[in-house]
Motif scaffolding. Structure first.
Motif, short mmCIF file in Angstrom:
data_model
loop_
_atom_site.label_atom_id
_atom_site.label_comp_id
_atom_site.label_asym_id
_atom_site.label_seq_id
_atom_site.Cartn_x
_atom_site.Cartn_y
_atom_site.Cartn_z
N ASP A 126 6.54 11.86 -7.26
CA ASP A 126 5.86 11.01 -6.30
C ASP A 126 4.35 11.16 -6.40
O ASP A 126 3.60 10.19 -6.49
N LEU A 127 3.88 12.41 -6.40
CA LEU A 127 2.44 12.64 -6.32
C LEU A 127 1.76 12.65 -7.68
O LEU A 127 0.57 12.39 -7.77
N PHE A 128 2.49 13.02 -8.73
CA PHE A 128 1.83 13.16 -10.02
C PHE A 128 2.39 12.25 -11.10
O PHE A 128 1.87 12.21 -12.20
N GLY A 129 3.46 11.56 -10.82
CA GLY A 129 4.01 10.64 -11.80
C GLY A 129 4.74 11.31 -12.94
O GLY A 129 4.90 10.70 -14.00
N VAL A 130 5.18 12.54 -12.76
CA VAL A 130 5.94 13.20 -13.82
C VAL A 130 7.35 12.60 -13.84
O VAL A 130 7.95 12.40 -12.79
N LEU A 143 5.81 9.40 -0.06
CA LEU A 143 5.03 8.19 0.17
C LEU A 143 5.95 6.99 0.35
O LEU A 143 7.10 7.02 -0.08
N PRO A 144 5.46 5.93 0.99
CA PRO A 144 6.30 4.74 1.13
C PRO A 144 6.61 4.13 -0.23
O PRO A 144 5.88 4.32 -1.19
N GLY A 152 -1.74 12.54 -6.16
CA GLY A 152 -2.03 13.95 -6.44
C GLY A 152 -3.00 14.13 -7.59
O GLY A 152 -3.66 15.15 -7.70
N LEU A 153 -3.06 13.13 -8.47
CA LEU A 153 -3.89 13.26 -9.66
C LEU A 153 -5.37 13.33 -9.29
O LEU A 153 -5.81 12.75 -8.30
N LYS A 154 -6.12 14.04 -10.12
CA LYS A 154 -7.55 14.18 -9.86
C LYS A 154 -8.26 12.84 -9.93
O LYS A 154 -9.30 12.64 -9.32
#
Ligand code: SF4
Lengths: 164, 374, 197
Positions: A126-130, A143-144, A152-154
């Motif tokens: 969700d946050l980093f797309g792994v 997230l929705p 999450g990514l910088k």
């Protein structure tokens, strides 16, 4: 206070023992074992993660039954996945690290080894797309569903504060 | 799970979908649970979280090390001091800082008090969940007492920002010891009172005994920690198995259960409150005057590196994974939240139980959504 | 008075009419005081008086502020004194206390809850988060204040506000309700005049 300081900055006895037996159990001559503060750390290539996790959980001398934490650190061009493992029976711990290219962050899921990994992996997705291969339901968790991007990514921007 | 699965073509009975939440009085916050029912039995359950995802972990990266403490306050908002402690310990581990003894004693006393107030909230709300109105009034009475003591020491009822990197904000006020004694005495009585009120109540036993028994293997596999893990009979408490701070100087027990049912989870928390009180009493005896803040630079700049710290929060194994790149802001902060892992097991726990027990089981996990969603 | 007493004699049977102990008021005097009197008030002000004395709040905790809201309802602070009763369903409640951070995923449910509440309805934004995002004002997933979604009547600042602050906010809301009733009467008559012209 003195011995307390030593306690936190060195491997404890159980982990020392683990360091002794680990190379013969994993049987991977290319792996580097290092000590980071009080944890034994191993860097793994992505395609070995699933097999090594399986060995670490099932082998009676390692017996890592508890996946403490799964986290992702974004180093701009590399996504580093950290697996923190702990064993209740042997009382030792270690960290597995796996570096993925941020252009193609794909790794095999370990949620069929530890069920605890299920939500941790969904959160990382969700946050980093792994992308975790063979994950039972890799949807957004926090997230929705219609959210765009991986915050999450910088590279993901934060709100700038505006006066209304 | 999709609604379309429920279209009934043959005319036989179909499973019913029940949506619980996100606004529901017994989900303890904003948590949504979709239950699939076959009559009275739950066939499948699908938890949905993220209704309180505030992006704290990302915000931590933009604040300086000492500012992050305030964000940690708001993660586990029932046991604020325990989450502050976990973060400060992580930074101190990177800095290799020696914390003065008195600071550790103050931290320990306040954290254990916070554990009691958190369990008191659980006690009250769990009473509500099983249908008893009175316990919540008693639970909040005790919480109020502890919170006003906190207010004397830290200046705030809930969001303290009191445990700082390198120690605590300031020494306790002169009347602290006296007031602490009074609170401890009151709590001692109150815990017994609460225990008598609910623990052996016939209706309470009927609702919680032998409900959702969890085995040790399942619990460990799901990463369940804290009172729920101990209720299955495993003796595991980070305060004893990997003592941090000064916990190795105290003599206290780890209450464990035998069956892993809801009643065990409840009763372990009752006993933990007693153990916490005994820790506090020992700490008061051992505490001596002294410094409360380690000598360090004002601007915290840990060396490059990373560390992982495990502490025992009232909900279980609270871990903080901290990566530093040598600058003023943390590079990455990951919180291993105990409620997050505990909540994961709810799907497994709910399968095959009666729908009336769903609330009882969810309540027994004692989740804090701020920590689950971060 | 004789007649009255006869008419209500069966109602007054329970009272000890001869006793002059305190707290045991003879029934006769009650009727004397209340029944013959007439209250003259504008109907909407009378309704406002009734409304503000019995506000039912939607028990709806979002985040940390909810704990302080619960404290306000419980034994020590006992907000019941103001006629505040917490109610789990939006269909029977008058006030929505938004206690906590509103995130984007929760925005739709909040709007729907607000729409389900019957008129008249009021909203209290409790805490810094519900007011303007608070400590999370830079976050990617937080709505910068609940007033982006629904109209707010009273803002209670603080992170978290003390229960006393919430009580003060509720008292302000009560003032608002009664003064609104007065102002609204003026407004309506003005409108009426305008329409006539
Ligand atoms: S205002 Fe403060 S206490 Fe209230 S919900 Fe926001 S962060 Fe929590």
């Amino acid at each position: 206070m003195e011995d307390q300081a030593n306690k936190t900055t060195a491997l404890n006895a159980a982990s020392q023992k683990l360091l002794g037996i680990l190379p013969s159990i994993l049987n991977q001559p290319t792996l580097q074992y290092r000590t980071n503060i009080d944890e034994l750390t191993v860097n793994l290539p992505g395609d070995l993660v699933h097999t090594i996790c399986k060995i670490l959980k099932t082998h009676t001398d390692t017996a890592f039954d508890y996946l403490t934490c799964l986290s992702v650190v974004d180093y701009e061009d590399i996504l580093e996945i950290n697996y923190h493992l702990f064993s209740y029976t042997k009382r030792h711990k270690m960290v597995l690290k796996c570096e993925l290219k941020s252009t193609d962050p794909t790794i095999s899921s370990i949620s069929n080894i530890w069920r605890a990994a299920n939500w941790f992996e969904r959160e990382a997705h969700d946050l980093f797309g792994v992308l975790f291969e063979d994950h039972p339901s890799l949807d957004r968790l926090l997230l929705p569903d219609d959210f765009e991007g991986n915050p999450g990514l910088k590279s993901y921007p934060l709100h700038e504060y505006k006066e209304w | 799970m999709k609604i379309s699965e429920n279209i009934n073509e043959s005319g036989s009975t179909v499973d019913m979908l029940i949506n619980m939440g996100p606004q529901h009085p017994s989900t303890h916050g904003v948590f949504r649970l979709v239950l699939q029912l076959d009559g009275e039995l739950i066939v499948d359950a699908e938890p949905h979280i993220g209704y309180l995802h505030r992006g704290s972990e990302k915000l931590c990266e933009t604040e300086s090390y000492s500012q992050v403490v305030t964000l940690f306050d708001r993660l586990d908002y029932v046991a604020n001091l325990n989450s502050e402690l976990a973060y400060c310990m992580a930074v101190e581990k990177l800095l290799e800082l020696q914390i003065p003894d008195r600071a550790w004693y103050i931290r320990t006393i306040l954290c254990e008090l916070n554990r009691i107030s958190s369990h008191m909230l659980f006690y009250g709300v769990y009473g509500l969940d099983v249908g008893a109105m009175t316990p919540v009034l008693y639970g909040f009475r005790e919480r109020e007492r502890i919170q006003s003591l906190f207010e004397q020491v830290t200046g705030a009822r809930m969001m303290h920002n009191y445990i700082r990197i390198g120690g605590v904000k300031e020494d306790t006020p002169p009347e602290f010891n006296e007031n602490l004694h009074a609170v401890v005495l009151e709590l001692e009585k109150a815990i017994e009172e609460c225990d008598e009120l609910l623990t052996q109540n016939e209706a309470f036993l009927a609702r919680t005994k032998n409900i959702s028994c969890l085995t040790i293997e399942d619990a460990i596999d799901f990463g369940v920690t804290g009172p729920i893990l101990r209720s299955t009979g495993l003796v595991e408490d980070v305060r004893i198995s990997e003592p941090y701070g000064i916990y190795d100087r105290f003599d206290f027990g780890i209450p464990i259960g035998s069956t892993g049912d809801c009643w065990d989870r409840y009763y372990i928390r009752m006993q933990e409150m007693r153990e916490s009180l005994s820790i506090i009493k020992q700490a008061i005896k051992q505490m001596e005057p002294g410094e409360v803040q380690a000598k360090m630079r004002r601007i915290v700049r840990p060396p490059k590196g990373e560390c992982f710290v495990r502490t025992e929060s009232p909900r279980g194994d609270l871990g903080v994974f901290l990566v530093s790149d040598g600058s003023q802001n943390p590079y990455r902060v990951k919180v291993r939240a105990p409620s997050f892992a505990n909540l994961q097991a709810i799907k497994h726990m709910l399968e095959g139980v009666y729908v009336a027990d769903a609330v009882v089981i969810l309540g027994s996990l004692d989740i804090v959504l701020g920590e689950v969603d971060r | 008075m004789e007649m009255n007493q006869d008419k209500y004699s069966d109602l007054t049977k329970g009272y000890d009419q001869d006793s002059d102990k305190r707290g045991n008021i003879p029934a006769e005097s009650v009727f004397e005081e209340v029944l013959p009197n007439v209250i003259a008030a504008k109907s909407n002000e009378l309704f406002a008086l009734a409304r503000k004395s019995s506000l039912w709040t939607l028990s709806f905790g979002l985040a940390c502020c909810a704990i302080e809201m619960m404290s306000a309802h419980m034994s020590h602070h006992d907000i019941d004194r103001f006629g505040i009763v917490t109610w789990p369903s939006p269909r029977q409640s008058d006030v929505m206390i938004v206690a906590g951070t509103v995130v984007k995923k929760m925005a739709d449910p909040i709007k729907r809850l607000y729409e389900q509440m019957p008129e008249p309805k009021w909203v209290i934004a409790m805490g810094a988060c519900a007011t303007n995002g608070g400590p999370y004002y830079r976050s990617y997933s937080v709505v910068m204040g609940v007033d982006h979604l629904i109209p707010v009547d009273v803002y209670v600042p603080g992170c978290p506000p003390r229960p006393e602050a919430l009580m003060y906010g509720i008292m302000e809301l009560q003032d608002k309700i009664s003064s609104d009733a007065k102002n609204r009467a003026n407004l309506i008559s003005k409108k009426h005049l305008n329409n006539e012209n």
